[in-house]
Motif scaffolding. Structure first.
Motif, PDB file in Angstrom:
ATOM      1  N   ARG A  75       8.167  -9.465  10.600  1.00  0.00           N
ATOM      2  CA  ARG A  75       7.588  -8.195  11.439  1.00  0.00           C
ATOM      3  C   ARG A  75       8.810  -8.177  12.423  1.00  0.00           C
ATOM      4  O   ARG A  75       9.302  -7.108  12.831  1.00  0.00           O
ATOM      5  N   THR A 101      -4.957  -0.472  13.124  1.00  0.00           N
ATOM      6  CA  THR A 101      -3.823  -0.711  14.132  1.00  0.00           C
ATOM      7  C   THR A 101      -2.930  -1.837  13.611  1.00  0.00           C
ATOM      8  O   THR A 101      -3.710  -2.653  12.681  1.00  0.00           O
ATOM      9  N   SER A 102      -1.539  -1.728  13.937  1.00  0.00           N
ATOM     10  CA  SER A 102      -1.095  -3.342  13.530  1.00  0.00           C
ATOM     11  C   SER A 102      -1.724  -4.467  14.210  1.00  0.00           C
ATOM     12  O   SER A 102      -1.399  -5.302  13.348  1.00  0.00           O
ATOM     13  N   GLU A 142       2.652  -1.768   6.222  1.00  0.00           N
ATOM     14  CA  GLU A 142       1.330  -1.910   6.326  1.00  0.00           C
ATOM     15  C   GLU A 142       0.410  -0.903   5.657  1.00  0.00           C
ATOM     16  O   GLU A 142      -0.621  -1.226   5.047  1.00  0.00           O
ATOM     17  N   THR A 176       4.961  -0.402   9.837  1.00  0.00           N
ATOM     18  CA  THR A 176       3.900   0.562   9.855  1.00  0.00           C
ATOM     19  C   THR A 176       3.660   1.038   8.488  1.00  0.00           C
ATOM     20  O   THR A 176       2.771   1.369   7.940  1.00  0.00           O
ATOM     21  N   LEU A 177       4.891   1.516   7.910  1.00  0.00           N
ATOM     22  CA  LEU A 177       4.793   1.995   6.580  1.00  0.00           C
ATOM     23  C   LEU A 177       4.481   0.702   5.608  1.00  0.00           C
ATOM     24  O   LEU A 177       3.955   0.978   4.503  1.00  0.00           O
ATOM     25  N   ASN A 186      -8.424   5.798   9.306  1.00  0.00           N
ATOM     26  CA  ASN A 186      -7.314   5.562   9.960  1.00  0.00           C
ATOM     27  C   ASN A 186      -7.136   4.945  11.434  1.00  0.00           C
ATOM     28  O   ASN A 186      -6.730   5.375  12.438  1.00  0.00           O
ATOM     29  N   PRO A 197      12.276  -2.818  11.956  1.00  0.00           N
ATOM     30  CA  PRO A 197      11.812  -1.634  13.248  1.00  0.00           C
ATOM     31  C   PRO A 197      10.040  -1.396  12.912  1.00  0.00           C
ATOM     32  O   PRO A 197       9.506  -1.602  11.936  1.00  0.00           O
ATOM     33  N   GLU A 198       9.581  -1.043  14.076  1.00  0.00           N
ATOM     34  CA  GLU A 198       8.119  -0.766  14.003  1.00  0.00           C
ATOM     35  C   GLU A 198       7.529   0.417  13.033  1.00  0.00           C
ATOM     36  O   GLU A 198       6.791   0.076  12.379  1.00  0.00           O
ATOM     37  N   ASN A 199       8.489   1.107  13.053  1.00  0.00           N
ATOM     38  CA  ASN A 199       7.860   2.241  12.088  1.00  0.00           C
ATOM     39  C   ASN A 199       7.927   1.934  10.570  1.00  0.00           C
ATOM     40  O   ASN A 199       7.277   2.223   9.849  1.00  0.00           O
ATOM     41  N   MET A 200       9.093   0.967  10.173  1.00  0.00           N
ATOM     42  CA  MET A 200       8.949   0.554   8.956  1.00  0.00           C
ATOM     43  C   MET A 200       7.870  -0.489   8.543  1.00  0.00           C
ATOM     44  O   MET A 200       7.537  -0.539   7.693  1.00  0.00           O
TER      45      MET A 200
END
Length: 145
Positions: free
Chosen positions: A32, A117-118, A44, A41-42, A114, A36-39
């Motif tokens: 983690r 969360t992370s 997860e 998130t994808l 939805n 990057p955070e967006n990666m």
């Protein structure tokens, strides 16, 4: 023969379930900080999609085989509750398993709505991981009770 089949099915489902949780906690969480955070998130989100399709079947088989063993084989060893060390260990194992089931259902529900969360993803996996370690220890201890 029936007991051997239930036990094998239970063990295989447990290995699969614990293996997935182990992978997510021991391998996925440490990367983690390198992504990057967006990666992340994808990643997860991809895990959630796969988990919603595959893991419910594993969990149903895991619990069905466990209930089958309890009903067919262990009911005479389990009742009365807390009468012997085996029944204490089995009761604790069942309570932890029910807690894992609640975690699982809530995680799937949050994912479908939805709301996963992370942070919730991490906490759920660490909690289930701790539960699973305790369940494995209790299962092994039951051989000696």
């Amino acid at each position: 023969m029936e007991h051997a089949l239930l036990q094998t099915l239970h063990l295989l489902c447990a290995i699969l379930f614990i293996g997935v949780v182990f992978f997510e906690v021991v391998f996925l969480e440490p990367i983690r900080k390198h992504l990057p955070e967006n990666m992340m998130t994808l990643v997860e989100a991809g895990i959630h999609v796969r988990a919603r399709r595959f893991m419910p079947f594993v969990v149903v088989l895991l619990f069905a085989s466990g209930i089958g063993m309890l009903w067919r084989v262990y009911s005479n060893l389990w009742l009365p509750l807390f009468a012997q060390p085996f029944s204490v260990l089995l009761t604790l194992k069942i309570l932890l398993a029910l807690s894992v089931l609640i975690h699982f259902v809530l995680a799937i529900r949050a994912s479908l709505c939805n709301r996963m969360t992370s942070r919730r993803f991490r906490i759920t996996h660490y909690s289930v991981f701790a539960h699973m370690i305790l369940i494995v220890i209790l299962a092994k201890a039951m051989f000696y009770a």
